[in-house]
Design a protein around this motif. Structure first.
Motif, PDB file in Angstrom:
ATOM      1  N   UNK A  40      53.524  43.087  26.241  1.00 29.95           N
ATOM      2  CA  UNK A  40      53.211  42.364  27.364  1.00 29.95           C
ATOM      3  C   UNK A  40      54.619  42.586  27.998  1.00 29.95           C
ATOM      4  N   UNK A  41      55.693  42.425  27.543  1.00 26.52           N
ATOM      5  CA  UNK A  41      56.908  42.407  28.206  1.00 26.52           C
ATOM      6  C   UNK A  41      57.230  43.626  28.769  1.00 26.52           C
ATOM      7  N   UNK A  42      56.761  44.733  28.084  1.00 25.75           N
ATOM      8  CA  UNK A  42      56.794  46.208  28.473  1.00 25.75           C
ATOM      9  C   UNK A  42      55.850  46.400  29.725  1.00 25.75           C
ATOM     10  N   UNK A  43      54.699  46.120  29.617  1.00 25.52           N
ATOM     11  CA  UNK A  43      53.707  46.135  30.477  1.00 25.52           C
ATOM     12  C   UNK A  43      53.777  45.324  31.980  1.00 25.52           C
ATOM     13  N   UNK A  44      54.561  44.123  31.874  1.00 25.25           N
ATOM     14  CA  UNK A  44      54.717  43.401  33.034  1.00 25.25           C
ATOM     15  C   UNK A  44      56.080  44.284  33.681  1.00 25.25           C
ATOM     16  N   UNK A  94      54.581  44.984  37.171  1.00 26.24           N
ATOM     17  CA  UNK A  94      54.910  43.867  37.945  1.00 26.24           C
ATOM     18  C   UNK A  94      56.502  43.615  38.079  1.00 26.24           C
ATOM     19  N   UNK A  95      57.416  44.419  37.604  1.00 31.80           N
ATOM     20  CA  UNK A  95      58.870  44.400  38.009  1.00 31.80           C
ATOM     21  C   UNK A  95      59.098  42.873  37.471  1.00 31.80           C
ATOM     22  N   UNK A  96      58.492  42.599  36.217  1.00 32.15           N
ATOM     23  CA  UNK A  96      59.075  41.525  35.714  1.00 32.15           C
ATOM     24  C   UNK A  96      59.734  41.875  34.369  1.00 32.15           C
ATOM     25  N   UNK A  97      61.051  41.823  34.406  1.00 28.90           N
ATOM     26  CA  UNK A  97      62.070  42.151  33.336  1.00 28.90           C
ATOM     27  C   UNK A  97      62.236  40.967  32.543  1.00 28.90           C
ATOM     28  N   UNK A 107      56.589  27.754  39.834  1.00 29.06           N
ATOM     29  CA  UNK A 107      55.604  28.404  39.097  1.00 29.06           C
ATOM     30  C   UNK A 107      54.902  29.589  39.557  1.00 29.06           C
ATOM     31  N   UNK A 108      54.988  30.690  39.148  1.00 31.58           N
ATOM     32  CA  UNK A 108      54.317  31.820  40.148  1.00 31.58           C
ATOM     33  C   UNK A 108      53.078  32.310  39.292  1.00 31.58           C
ATOM     34  N   UNK A 109      52.128  32.037  40.171  1.00 30.69           N
ATOM     35  CA  UNK A 109      50.745  32.184  39.706  1.00 30.69           C
ATOM     36  C   UNK A 109      50.366  33.710  39.965  1.00 30.69           C
ATOM     37  N   UNK A 110      50.200  34.799  39.147  1.00 32.03           N
ATOM     38  CA  UNK A 110      50.316  36.042  39.520  1.00 32.03           C
ATOM     39  C   UNK A 110      48.597  36.422  39.078  1.00 32.03           C
ATOM     40  N   UNK A 111      47.724  35.597  39.628  1.00 29.95           N
ATOM     41  CA  UNK A 111      46.480  35.610  39.147  1.00 29.95           C
ATOM     42  C   UNK A 111      45.650  36.818  39.324  1.00 29.95           C
ATOM     43  N   UNK A 112      45.835  37.760  40.204  1.00 29.75           N
ATOM     44  CA  UNK A 112      45.186  38.975  40.557  1.00 29.75           C
ATOM     45  C   UNK A 112      46.165  40.134  40.913  1.00 29.75           C
ATOM     46  N   UNK A 113      47.107  40.315  40.592  1.00 26.92           N
ATOM     47  CA  UNK A 113      48.007  41.396  41.240  1.00 26.92           C
ATOM     48  C   UNK A 113      47.609  42.717  40.859  1.00 26.92           C
ATOM     49  N   UNK A 114      46.893  42.743  39.659  1.00 24.80           N
ATOM     50  CA  UNK A 114      46.540  44.079  39.350  1.00 24.80           C
ATOM     51  C   UNK A 114      45.231  44.844  40.303  1.00 24.80           C
ATOM     52  N   UNK A 115      44.969  44.085  41.204  1.00 25.12           N
ATOM     53  CA  UNK A 115      43.980  44.422  42.083  1.00 25.12           C
ATOM     54  C   UNK A 115      44.263  44.633  43.586  1.00 25.12           C
ATOM     55  N   UNK A 162      50.574  49.391  47.341  1.00 24.48           N
ATOM     56  CA  UNK A 162      51.204  49.261  46.033  1.00 24.48           C
ATOM     57  C   UNK A 162      51.073  47.760  45.891  1.00 24.48           C
ATOM     58  N   UNK A 163      51.174  47.086  44.867  1.00 25.75           N
ATOM     59  CA  UNK A 163      51.408  45.855  44.804  1.00 25.75           C
ATOM     60  C   UNK A 163      52.718  45.486  45.068  1.00 25.75           C
ATOM     61  N   UNK A 164      52.628  44.018  45.653  1.00 22.51           N
ATOM     62  CA  UNK A 164      54.243  43.528  45.893  1.00 22.51           C
ATOM     63  C   UNK A 164      54.763  42.998  44.273  1.00 22.51           C
ATOM     64  N   UNK A 165      55.994  43.170  44.201  1.00 28.89           N
ATOM     65  CA  UNK A 165      56.501  42.967  42.931  1.00 28.89           C
ATOM     66  C   UNK A 165      56.591  41.416  42.700  1.00 28.89           C
ATOM     67  N   UNK A 166      56.760  40.986  41.649  1.00 25.66           N
ATOM     68  CA  UNK A 166      56.762  39.432  41.386  1.00 25.66           C
ATOM     69  C   UNK A 166      58.127  38.785  41.768  1.00 25.66           C
TER      70      UNK A 166
END
Length: 488
Positions: free
Chosen positions: A158-162, A166-169, A278-286, A291-295
């Motif tokens: 998940x760390x690699x995927x995000x 989602x630009x979540x390092x 608290x960042x709820x990124x509930x549907x960012x994949x859709x 392109x999706x906005x980075x987290x």
């Protein structure tokens, strides 16, 4: 059966005896409707024929026939040729639409409530293969009580995927596996309460279930209005709250993205008050047309807790989510989770880790994006064709859209009328948390991922018929005028 009909006469006669001749039909409708809604007339009860009831009540047969016809149209009664008229199973208009059921509704129900992915697209074969492969890889000791923060292999994936999507390092040590995003909110609420917080700010409008969740940890909810640029950070800064829940990539339910200047202002606020976002990124994949906005997490890792889950990508039934925490609070959250549930299912975590690692998760997302975009386009086109006075709000993203209704339409009344016709769709006003309804336009929040294009077209046809009042005698909503003139 005759005893039931006698009871029906006793139920209706007191009201009918006081009705004037010109209002007997409406009085009969209201009495029957109220009897069904509150349960005095049980679901399945067969009603007397129009001739019989007219004789019992001293009414013209046409009066009873007209009342029966109206209540059948509204969904309170069921009329079957050769079997007579019986009571449908309905509930009070204030109940959840999911509770509206019965023979008629069960045959013709279009569920447009938001929050669910295309469940029929769940990759069953790939998931079964991932469970088998993941289980085969687990050593025997991994089948004991799990690490409360989650399986190391899944946290690494998940760390690699995000980071990639989602630009979540994040370091795997910052990741906690949860039972969906809801448990992540619950853990954070408990942590905030334990550390002196008494308030948490939330978006208004927003998800109706979150205030109840936060209240369970003793936190008062402070509603913060949302406009076309997202959360009003200036309003937030004027409160005493030091924690805020936001949906910055795709605000729920309006769909707006938090504007760049608002993002920077929110991060600055968190640093100034030593607060937590608290960042709820509930549907960012859709995302379907951009392109999706980075987290936001990447802007201030020390002040942002990032939450996500597979509920909008695979299925809520898996109860798998993740919480990327500031390292300073990770151990406290792990302690709370350990005390509550001893950790999440290791086998399901191993399966998800394998699905992500082998590319099955990405393949599933590519496929469902095509499905969801086609369904959204179908819904938008159908609304434009049948209801040109309505306007779709928000970008081409997520699993729902907001339809803005013409000014003056009561969205709650329309939602109730649609539920009786078999279309389950919540009104936008139900998502308000503190703002008066007058500050928000009337709208409906339509989820589209769960229905095929043909079913979506059918649903819009029913919506249009109900909204327009069909031939003028149907259950369509009336326009709202001045209070006391048109009535509630």
């Amino acid at each position: 059966m005759r005893a039931e009909w006698t009871t029906l006469r006793e139920l209706l006669l007191p009201e009918m005896s006081t009705a004037t001749r010109g209002r007997r039909e409406r009085t009969l409708e209201a009495a029957l409707r109220d009897g069904v809604r509150v349960g005095r007339l049980a679901a399945g009860t067969r009603l007397p024929s129009s001739r019989d009831l007219a004789a019992q009540l001293g009414l013209a047969r046409g009066t009873v026939t007209s009342a029966y016809t109206q209540l059948v149209a509204e969904g309170y009664l069921i009329a079957v040729r050769g079997s007579g008229t019986s009571v449908a199973r309905v509930v009070d208009e204030g109940a959840e639409p999911s509770q509206v059921a019965g023979p008629r509704a069960a045959q013709q129900t279009w569920d447009l409530r938001p929050g669910l992915p295309a469940l029929s697209a769940f990759p069953r074969a790939a998931w079964v293969a991932a469970v088998r492969a993941g289980l085969a890889e687990l050593p025997d000791h991994a089948l004991g009580y799990p690490d409360p923060v989650g399986l190391r292999a899944l946290r690494e994936e998940l760390a690699a995927y995000l980071g990639r999507v989602r630009s979540v390092h994040a370091d795997p040590a910052e990741v906690i596996i949860t039972k969906g995003a809801a448990e992540g909110f619950s853990l954070l609420a408990a942590h905030l309460s334990d550390h002196g917080h008494r308030e948490i700010a939330v978006e208004d409008p927003g998800h109706p279930g979150q205030p109840r969740l936060f209240a369970g940890s003793g936190l008062s909810v402070v509603p913060i209005p949302v406009d076309e640029d997202g959360l009003r950070v200036d309003v937030l800064a004027a409160t005493s709250a030091r924690a805020v829940l936001v949906t910055p990539a795709h605000q729920f339910p309006l769909g707006v993205a938090l504007a760049p200047q608002r993002r920077l202002a929110l991060v600055e606020w968190a640093r100034r008050v030593n607060g937590l976002i608290l960042e709820d990124d509930y549907d960012a994949e859709h995302r379907y047309d951009r392109p999706a906005i980075g987290a936001m997490r990447s802007l201030a890792p020390g002040h942002v807790a990032y939450l996500g889950s597979v509920s909008k990508t695979l299925a809520p039934a898996l109860r798998l989510g993740w919480l990327v925490t500031p390292l300073g609070i990770r151990d406290d959250l792990a302690r709370i989770k350990l005390l509550r549930d001893l950790g999440s299912s290791t086998i399901d975590q191993a399966a998800l880790a394998r699905l992500v690692r082998d590319g099955g998760y990405d393949r599933h997302l590519r496929r469902t994006r095509r499905i969801n975009r086609h369904r959204r386009d179908t819904l938008v086109e159908a609304l434009a064709n049948r209801l040109p006075g309505w306007r779709v709000v928000g970008p081409s993203a997520g699993l729902h859209l907001v339809a803005r209704l013409p000014d003056g339409v009561d969205d709650r009344r329309l939602s109730s009328a649609l539920a009786r016709a078999g279309v389950l769709v919540p009104p936008l006003s139900d998502y308000l948390r503190g703002l008066p309804p007058s500050v928000l336009f009337p709208g409906l929040v339509l989820g589209y991922a769960g229905l095929t294009p043909d079913r979506l077209r059918e649903a819009v046809q029913v919506v249009a018929t109900v909204s327009e009042g069909a031939d003028g005698s149907g259950p369509g909503p009336r326009r709202i005028g001045h209070p006391g003139v048109d009535g509630p």
